[in-house]
Design a protein around this motif. Structure first.
Motif, mmCIF file in Angstrom:
data_model
loop_
_atom_site.group_PDB
_atom_site.id
_atom_site.type_symbol
_atom_site.label_atom_id
_atom_site.label_comp_id
_atom_site.label_asym_id
_atom_site.label_seq_id
_atom_site.Cartn_x
_atom_site.Cartn_y
_atom_site.Cartn_z
ATOM 1 N N GLU A 1 0.844 -1.189 0.000
ATOM 2 C CA GLU A 1 0.000 0.000 0.000
ATOM 3 C C GLU A 1 0.882 1.244 0.000
ATOM 4 O O GLU A 1 2.011 1.209 0.501
ATOM 5 N N PRO A 2 0.407 2.349 -0.552
ATOM 6 C CA PRO A 2 1.212 3.584 -0.529
ATOM 7 C C PRO A 2 1.634 3.949 0.887
ATOM 8 O O PRO A 2 0.848 3.853 1.826
ATOM 9 N N ASP B 1 6.444 -5.573 -9.624
ATOM 10 C CA ASP B 1 6.634 -4.713 -10.791
ATOM 11 C C ASP B 1 8.089 -4.622 -11.226
ATOM 12 O O ASP B 1 8.420 -3.812 -12.094
ATOM 13 N N ALA C 1 6.987 9.852 -10.476
ATOM 14 C CA ALA C 1 5.564 9.516 -10.432
ATOM 15 C C ALA C 1 5.348 8.023 -10.692
ATOM 16 O O ALA C 1 4.510 7.377 -10.051
ATOM 17 N N LEU C 2 6.108 7.463 -11.622
ATOM 18 C CA LEU C 2 5.950 6.051 -11.955
ATOM 19 C C LEU C 2 6.408 5.171 -10.798
ATOM 20 O O LEU C 2 5.772 4.167 -10.470
ATOM 21 N N ALA D 1 6.354 5.915 -7.693
ATOM 22 C CA ALA D 1 5.383 6.001 -6.596
ATOM 23 C C ALA D 1 4.235 5.025 -6.797
ATOM 24 O O ALA D 1 3.634 4.545 -5.828
ATOM 25 N N GLU D 2 3.950 4.686 -8.063
ATOM 26 C CA GLU D 2 2.821 3.797 -8.370
ATOM 27 C C GLU D 2 3.222 2.328 -8.353
ATOM 28 O O GLU D 2 2.363 1.468 -8.159
ATOM 29 N N ARG D 3 4.509 2.024 -8.586
ATOM 30 C CA ARG D 3 4.939 0.640 -8.796
ATOM 31 C C ARG D 3 5.551 0.041 -7.534
ATOM 32 O O ARG D 3 6.299 0.706 -6.816
ATOM 33 N N ARG D 4 5.256 -1.244 -7.310
ATOM 34 C CA ARG D 4 5.956 -1.986 -6.245
ATOM 35 C C ARG D 4 7.252 -2.528 -6.852
ATOM 36 O O ARG D 4 7.373 -3.691 -7.202
ATOM 37 N N GLY E 1 3.864 6.481 -1.612
ATOM 38 C CA GLY E 1 4.282 5.696 -2.759
ATOM 39 C C GLY E 1 4.583 4.270 -2.361
ATOM 40 O O GLY E 1 4.685 3.938 -1.170
ATOM 41 N N ARG E 2 4.748 3.404 -3.376
ATOM 42 C CA ARG E 2 5.012 1.989 -3.141
ATOM 43 C C ARG E 2 6.468 1.608 -3.448
ATOM 44 O O ARG E 2 7.027 0.734 -2.806
#
Length: 809
Positions: free
Chosen positions: A153-154, A188, A237-238, A240-243, A268-269
């Motif tokens: 989770e973020p 990811d 930004a990318l 922050a979205e990706r694990r 972020g993740r």
């Protein structure tokens, strides 16, 4: 298989049971793939014991498997019956069964898949091979697990974790080992990028962001349309979205990487793990750690793993002396232990005595930052004459990594001989494998090679090798670039000077140039840093004709790699070279290409306009109507990019008319399509329809159509018919538009242009909805969503919204 030996059959069985290819075992053991193949096929019947021990470590054999493996190598075990018995006996041992089972587990499969680096292009930013022997560091690994593991989770926790330490302290080894441990926490991907922090020119953050965005799977067109200055923000930004975990290796300092890392406190993740030779004191205290040499116990355990417990126990005092002489530094221990492992007939006391030589040891382990030079020197002295010379000459290579073909050109060798030398250097620990078929220096080893080149290589021979390397790079890059030319290339008015220096009577022909567009593209991308360095040297040496010719050869290829950040430099350099030749025509050509690069690659339309106007003045001076036309076309293109459609229509019309005057059919078609695009934006749809039909008329003309290569002819026809359909739809002529759009479905897919195919499908779906046939629109919107990774995010989002609205009704 009838000529194989018992050893060969056993080696093959053990290798295949672990799911290893020849290359995979070569990487794991350090024995060359050719040497392993010779053993398996019986061409080498009596290998050295040291080779068997090295292969045993690479295969990770337990005691029973190791004993059976050595037994298969004994004289008298070469009959098929003996081999079968040995194979049958070892295959039933618990260790062998366990190893075979492990190779087929989903986890093992996933780990091999991770070698490709995650969702982006295969091999880009892949993790390096993990160290076969890893000891200690348990406290650091626990800390990394708490601070650097991506979260499901973020989280607002600091995204950056930093490991610092002196040269050879094992920062990279620890980072890669940790990354491999936490694979399931990184669905990811796990990525590795060497920032070359000790180089004179470290990798800038903007260039690092470009590479990482590609590795993370950002579509090439999206990357090309993202200005270089904005790419770090896009990367943040990318992430922050990706694990995902990104290892930024060999950073200069925190300022070097901070643009690439999500801001502290932002949710972020993803996580970033930084390694640096310098202390990174500005990172939060609980997110930075200095890595120190091994403890004495860890150093002894390391030598146990590499050399075997029996051997180190039998010479315990000598083992401690070796560890102490190396200062317990992991890299120095690795080099010394590998040296001893290939000399099983030597006593360890002999190695300890060599390291006791204070002059060598102080030079290596206590010379400021170059604290492991003694270990490097020890390996260097073990090389054959050819390998030592190759090692020195490889310091001329500018890029982070290189293939055997480059080494062959540098050393005037066959590619097979170069490969053997590179493997010898890799076996000695002086090179690292950087992925399939590529090698790289560690930063300190590159400096060491350069120092040894200056000390040991005659200056004239060193200069000749560099000239040979640059000549091959320039010649191969030019040949590869011309694979993409749709028409016979124009050539400078004067004969171009040869790119390669004259070969000596004893030199080998250079490695073969790439054949076909796929090989050419792979080569140009992989060797970008290397041929760019050769290009810069050619410019500095005043080789104007070579510079102009190479830049011209890249014209069509550059459109496929618009995200590369060096096209402006390449064409500006070529324009200066043309000016040096006093050739206004070729200066105009490359000022125009510079305008293209500024507009398309760097999103700087105002500067692109200035370049286009400079090209126009030169074109008029040279009497080049075609180049004057291109200057108007590029200015029109820049105006479209800034939504200035009225001037775009004027400039593209001027370009169209000039191309007609110059009898340049290909240029005319591009200018005409740009003009109609501008007319569409101005709402002048009927005029646009007339323009589209004029383009189609040209493509149908039996004389003029032959001036356009078949592939481009198909592409321009498909693009023009789509523009015509859009114009019909915009003018309210929906049924005519539908008829044309249905004919176009699949055409761009066949041409490999999925993004354009998605645009056709989206337009068709929109018109179908408008005429009251929503059921037929569903499949076309779904097609766009199925290819969302290859279209702009806003287009995919719009398709999703429209599909949801249809399904809601």
């Amino acid at each position: 298989m009838g000529d194989t030996t018992a050893l060969g059959r056993e080696l093959r069985r053990l290798r295949t049971a672990r799911g290893l290819s020849l290359e995979g075992l070569a990487e794991a053991s350090g024995v060359s793939a050719r040497g392993i193949a010779d053993l398996e096929l019986g061409r080498t019947a009596r290998p050295r014991l040291g080779t068997l021990a090295t292969l045993s470590r690479g295969l990770d054999l337990d005691e029973a498997e190791h004993a059976a493996f050595l037994a298969a190598a004994r004289p008298g075990n070469d009959s098929p019956a003996a081999g079968a018995s040995s194979t049958s006996g070892t295959s039933s041992t618990p260790g062998a069964s366990s190893a075979a089972g492990a190779s087929s587990t989903p986890g093992a499969s996933a780990e091999r898949g991770e070698e490709a680096g995650g969702p982006g292009p295969a091999g880009l930013c892949a993790l390096p091979r993990a160290a076969t022997e890893f000891v200690g560091r348990s406290e650091v690994l626990s800390w990394l697990d708490a601070t650097a593991t991506p979260t499901a989770e973020p989280s607002t926790a600091e995204a950056l974790t930093a490991i610092s330490g002196g040269p050879g302290s094992g920062k990279t080894t620890v980072a890669v080992h940790f990354a491999r441990q936490i694979g399931p926490a990184c669905p990811d991907g796990r990525f590795f990028l060497d920032l070359r922090g000790v180089d004179p020119d470290p990798l800038p953050a903007r260039d690092a962001a470009t590479v990482l965005l590609q590795a993370l799977g950002l579509p090439p067109r999206d990357l090309a349309r993202t200005p270089p200055a904005e790419r770090p923000a896009r990367l943040r930004a990318l992430l922050a979205e990706r694990r995902a975990l990104v290892i930024l290796d060999n950073a200069t300092d925190l300022d070097h990487v901070r643009p690439l890392v999500p801001e502290p406190g932002t949710a972020g993740r993803g996580r970033v793990l930084l390694t640096s030779r310098h202390a990174v004191r500005t990172v939060a205290a609980d997110h930075r750690r200095a890595l120190h040499p091994f403890t004495p116990a860890e150093a002894r355990r390391f030598l146990d793993l590499v050399l075997g417990h029996d051997r180190t126990t039998a010479e315990a005092d000598a083992t401690r002396a070796v560890a102490d002489a190396c200062g317990h530094l992991p890299l120095a221990l690795r080099v010394a232990a590998n040296w001893a492992a290939t000399r099983t007939e030597w006593r360890l006391r002999r190695l300890a005595d060599r390291l006791a030589d204070e002059h060598r040891r102080l030079d290596a382990l206590a010379a400021g930052d170059l604290r492991v030079t003694a270990a490097f020197e020890l390996s260097y002295q073990r090389l054959t004459t050819g390998a030592a010379r190759q090692f020195r000459l490889l310091s001329h290579v500018a890029g982070a990594d290189f293939p055997p073909a480059l080494a062959a050109a540098l050393g005037a060798l066959t590619e097979a001989d170069a490969h053997d030398l590179l493997e010898e250097l890799a076996d000695a620990g002086l090179l690292h494998h950087a992925g399939p078929g590529r090698y790289r220096f560690h930063d300190l080893l590159r400096l060491f090679a350069r120092a040894r080149r200056d000390r040991d290589e005659p200056p004239a021979r060193s200069a000749a090798a560099r000239a040979r390397l640059h000549g091959w790079l320039l010649s191969t890059a030019r040949t590869a670039g011309r694979q993409f030319e749709p028409v016979a290339p124009a050539v400078p008015a004067e004969p171009a000077e040869p790119a390669e220096p004259t070969a000596s009577p004893h030199s080998h022909p250079g490695p073969a140039a790439p054949s076909g567009q796929q090989e050419a593209e792979e080569w140009l991308r992989a060797e970008g840093a290397n041929w760019l360095d050769a290009y810069r040297h050619a410019a500095a040496d005043g080789r104007h004709r070579v510079v102009v010719d190479l830049a011209e050869s890249m014209h069509w290829f550059s459109d496929l790699w618009a995200g590369w950040p060096h096209w402006v430099e390449i064409h500006r350099t070529a324009a200066r070279a043309a000016a040096g030749l006093g050739d206004a025509h070729w200066e105009a050509v490359h000022r125009n290409y510079t305008a293209w690069a500024l507009i398309e690659c760097e999103q700087r339309p105002a500067e692109g306009i200035a370049e286009a106007r400079a090209a126009r003045r030169l074109a008029r001076q040279a009497g080049s109507t075609a180049q004057e036309a291109w200057s108007f076309l590029y200015e029109g293109w820049a105006r479209i990019r800034t939504d200035e459609h009225a001037p775009a229509a004027r400039w593209s019309a001027r370009a169209r008319d000039l191309f007609l005057a110059a009898d340049d059919t290909l240029g005319f078609l591009q200018a005409a399509n740009m003009h109609t695009d501008a007319l569409h934006h101005l709402g002048r749809h009927e005029e646009a329809l007339t323009g589209h039909r004029a383009v189609l008329d040209v493509l149908d003309d039996p004389v003029r159509r032959e001036r356009v290569p078949p592939f481009l002819r198909r592409l321009v026809r498909a693009t023009t018919r789509y523009d015509l359909a859009r114009a019909l739809a915009a003018g309210g002529r929906d049924e005519e538009a539908l008829h044309l759009l249905h004919q176009l479905v699949g055409t761009h897919q066949e041409l490999g242009r999925i993004r354009s195919e998605c645009s056709i499908r989206a337009t068709l779906a929109d018109v179908l909805v408008r005429v009251g046939r929503p059921a037929e629109a569903h499949g076309h919107y779904r097609y766009v969503l199925e290819h969302s990774g290859q279209v702009p995010a806003e287009q995919a989002a719009e398709a999703a919204r429209k599909l949801a609205a249809l399904e809601g009704n």
